[in-house]
Scaffold this active site. Structure first.
Site, short mmCIF file in Angstrom:
data_model
loop_
_atom_site.label_atom_id
_atom_site.label_comp_id
_atom_site.label_asym_id
_atom_site.label_seq_id
_atom_site.Cartn_x
_atom_site.Cartn_y
_atom_site.Cartn_z
CG MET A 131 -1.71 1.32 1.20
SD MET A 131 -2.54 1.36 3.05
CE MET A 131 -3.89 0.26 2.52
CB THR A 186 2.57 -0.10 4.88
OG1 THR A 186 1.52 -0.77 5.21
CG2 THR A 186 1.62 1.64 4.52
CE LYS A 187 6.72 4.93 -2.47
NZ LYS A 187 6.27 5.29 -3.66
CB ILE A 188 4.61 5.84 5.40
CG1 ILE A 188 5.85 5.38 5.96
CG2 ILE A 188 3.46 4.84 5.70
CD1 ILE A 188 6.00 5.45 7.43
#
Lengths: 262, 262, 262, 262, 262
Positions: free
Chosen positions: E143, E176-178
């Site tokens: 994500m 998860t890419k933040i």
């Protein structure tokens, strides 16, 4: 538009469609002058006239009355329609699936497209689904092509009505029903740009026999393939005389004078 | 409208539908005067009265209570409904699929259409899906036809109520439930334009036994096929007397005087 | 973009697409100067010219006219389109399913994406469905990539047109149709960023033979793989000369001077 | 509501649901006071306490942690939920399909309905799909019934909370989770109108052991079938004592005094 | 999040994802400084570097270029994306179906969620469909969790970024890419609340080698599992040196100093 797709609802390539969805579109007030016209049986009886090539009604009317008339009337399933009670950009509800219409014995479908409405895109996509389903059932397709909406200033101008008939050709109608644009030239333009797709004139509000026949005669001479009529028939106490006249003008190439003198 | 489709929920072609979806539509406040009416069992017991031809409830009520009453009550699955807590143009949620209703033993479906709402188009399309699915399951179709919305000034005028009953016929309801339009003439108009589709009067808010029976008598004489009633039954401590009276007026052609003197 | 997917609509990896959906997009007014152009047969006849690698039309036109030309013309099914009569952010209706187009004999699909419209997200998702369905039918995919909408100040700037051609590559078009951005450098940028996806120039409004050929020549030198043209062909009384010239410039690597002197 | 549908998530017809979806609904800020509570394993360990009849989490948490606990914990799949970062009328995303939840081993589904939101109609229709799919998988159904939105002035008034619990019954929940309406009388009303559908009290924000147990005791005496609790458990450093107390009050009919003295 | 689901796109449980969807998201202007980067082949060649565990591209790029690299590159199918040309609350089009991505050989999917956008609910439901379809194809799920929209004042605050990483865990992402929240502490918080779901830092706009490596080193020490990088790689004339350094920092636990001195 597919060759022969409209065979069942035409006679010699011409059509006289009796439309009877006013109870939905306008409400019972349209039956006030001739109360008997509120009774679908009255109108189904009229539709057995030889001049009528198809009767266009909504699903509920077809379910209740068509079985008794299926040998004498050709059913045109008017798939969408709506009341005039709400507000906003023109739109129409799809009240009938093609599959159900085919099971009930319909030979063709009818579909309103309000080109120019801010709902045009959605309506065109609903038309696509109905049109392609009709092809799967070998049913003819009639488009009620009525430009209206926020973006239109005059919805019966020559260019708008010509656009309306062209929409029928471009989107795949076998027959496109348009409003009379007010002159023979404008009607001819609308018929010319429809190509192989047939154009039928919308009957509109009630007129005298002579006035109505003359308009139909003008439309036929301009290239129309017939008429779709409602109020001008069922708002008459005895519509037979008018239908006799329409038969002469539409199918027998007679003038109004000739038709009235028969 | 299909012949015999409503057989299961009528008696001699007449209907007395007990409607009990007020907990969803109005909330528990409708049960305040007669707290026992909050308990579905109380109302299911009432619905076993011979005069009641069908009980209309939402899915949750049917799941929990109908299995104990399936031999004594005919289930009318009210498919859509909504709370009164939100704001905006009238709309209703489809809370129950036809397939699920059929599995639970329902003999007919009920569906509200808010003609005149800016959501009419969407609701009519949801009605289409429900109506056609009901046909696939041989279930009758009852429309709660209640015009309301931004575009309507008076939702119980004669022409609006006549339009409401006509919508039932046009869109394919076997029975259309309308509000009483205030006079015998207006009710007769509404019944006349419904054609073969049956019209039942909506019970509305609570009235005295005599007043209520007189309105029902007037409606029956105007051509109605019965009544759909809720609060006028369950908001009474003992609704049996009223149901006895309704049975006389609706099924036995009795006057209010005769019914009250039984 | 898939190798060879556009083989049917190219010749030596170059394309000259004749587009004829103006009756839907602009209305019959586009046919006013050359009335015969309103007749699809006129344009189908033109499309039999050797230079034309595909004819792009809407479903209704294809249904009615393509069967007579299927041996001489390659059909590019223009799936979406809309009238110019309504108001609001740019959008386009999906008027034709890929399945139906394949049955009618189309070798490729055409699809408009209005990048920058507030409807871009919805249109891109419709493109996804069409593109993947086309792959299932081994059909080529042509994107009409026309940025326009509230968020765009100048829709023919170099960066906007380069963005347009890149959208074709990113989203999976084999050929992307873009407007000429006004200079050779800008056109080269747009072609460079399209990677393996081919770029064809949009013909736009009518120009003189020389001016038009010079623009096409510039585009070809900048890396374009051809042209998609409508009005510049059918708004000419005799479009053969122009098509002869285009054939020289596009497929034979000739200059405008050479092409005009043939 | 279907008999026995909630058997897997109840004990003696009572429920203590540990809800742990705050990371989605409120964000990590809810874990700030007890950082270990950010780790799902911490909460899963708590959920193995005998008092807990089901653990409600979102799909991602279930995928990652439930397989290690499937012998010790009953999974309640909370299907919808959303962050609190956006603006507008209350709504919730359906983040988990019933089919996927069933495959992961869930015994029941949880679903939030914001009655009174302008999105109520859409949410109710999503609930219908989830509820009917749950029936197909023999799973229990728990509704988080939280009226809120533009049309509501006070979302914890007695009548609003009674409406909330009635919505659970009408729409088909086996268990309805409501907020405590502030008094024993209001709670009793809410439980009475829920009929056969069970009512569980929502835990709300953190309170002292005694205060919390007393509210639960009041709710149980008013007719509640248990509790759904989150922050009042996981925001405690050692929640075992509270769970011991809740077990006494909910399942053993003990008073708060008795529970605290165990 | 499912154990081993991300195996194909990780190495020793760490990931270096090369993202190349800027042509769609930002347009060709992102390639202006290093024109060769507009050519996907240039970037695919870079992606063959041992440090790169997966290459994330849109469908069109994958169709055209991946078949030549399928032995040397692991494909991460970035399913949604949109241009930056339109206006309104953040949203993203689903441009690629999971089925099509699987057929093209993708080992995992990538999906952007704009938590906090007024379109969050719709995007989360699209994510659900993609995530569950990915599970059916045994594909990993990444994500891109980027809170933005009307309701957010500062989209890189510590609490917002921690919320972003928690959304990945709650909704079922394996990775998860933040965005980097600006400090080691904030990054640690974001990693802590992600539980078993892996967190990768987003590369952001171009920085010097040293600055970039130091930020990555800080993120790794804070608990990150790697990096998803685009411009910081392809906007360099020769990105090999940086990738060599990233390999040391991410997979070999080296400091920036050590990595730069290799």
């Amino acid at each position: 538009m597919i060759p022969l797709a409209d065979d069942a609802i035409t006679r010699d390539d011409k059509a006289l469609i009796l439309a009877y969805d006013h109870g939905l579109e306008h409400g019972p007030v349209d039956f006030a002058d001739v109360p008997a016209s509120a009774d679908p049986e009255t109108v189904f009886d009229v539709a057995t006239h030889d001049a009528v090539t198809a009767l266009a009604v909504q699903k509920g009317i077809a379910e209740a009355y068509y079985p008794s008339y299926e040998d004498d009337i050709t059913l045109l399933a008017k798939l969408n329609g709506t009341s005039n009670m709400w507000m906003g950009e023109p739109d129409s509800a799809v009240n009938w699936s093609v599959e159900n219409a085919a099971e009930l014995g319909a030979d063709a479908i009818g579909f309103t497209l309000y080109g120019g409405s801010n709902n045009e895109v959605e309506m065109a996509e609903e038309f696509r689904q109905a049109q392609e389903a009709a092809r799967d059932h070998d049913m003819g397709v009639v488009m009620w092509s009525y430009p209206r909406g926020q973006g239109l200033k005059n919805d019966t101008s020559a260019s708008t009505i010509a656009y309306a008939s062209r929409l029928g050709l471009e989107l795949g109608a076998d027959i496109t029903k348009i409003k009379y644009p007010g002159s023979a030239d404008a009607m001819k333009w609308a018929c010319d740009v429809a190509g192989k797709s047939k154009v039928v004139m919308s009957g509109g509000s009630k007129a005298s026999d002579r006035d109505f026949l003359e308009t139909v005669e003008t439309a036929m001479n301009a290239g129309a393939s017939g008429l779709a009529v409602g109020r001008n028939v069922f708002q008459r106490e005895n519509p037979t005389a008018l239908l006799d006249g329409l038969e002469q003008v539409i199918f027998e190439d007679k003038t109004t004078e000739e038709a009235l003198s028969v």
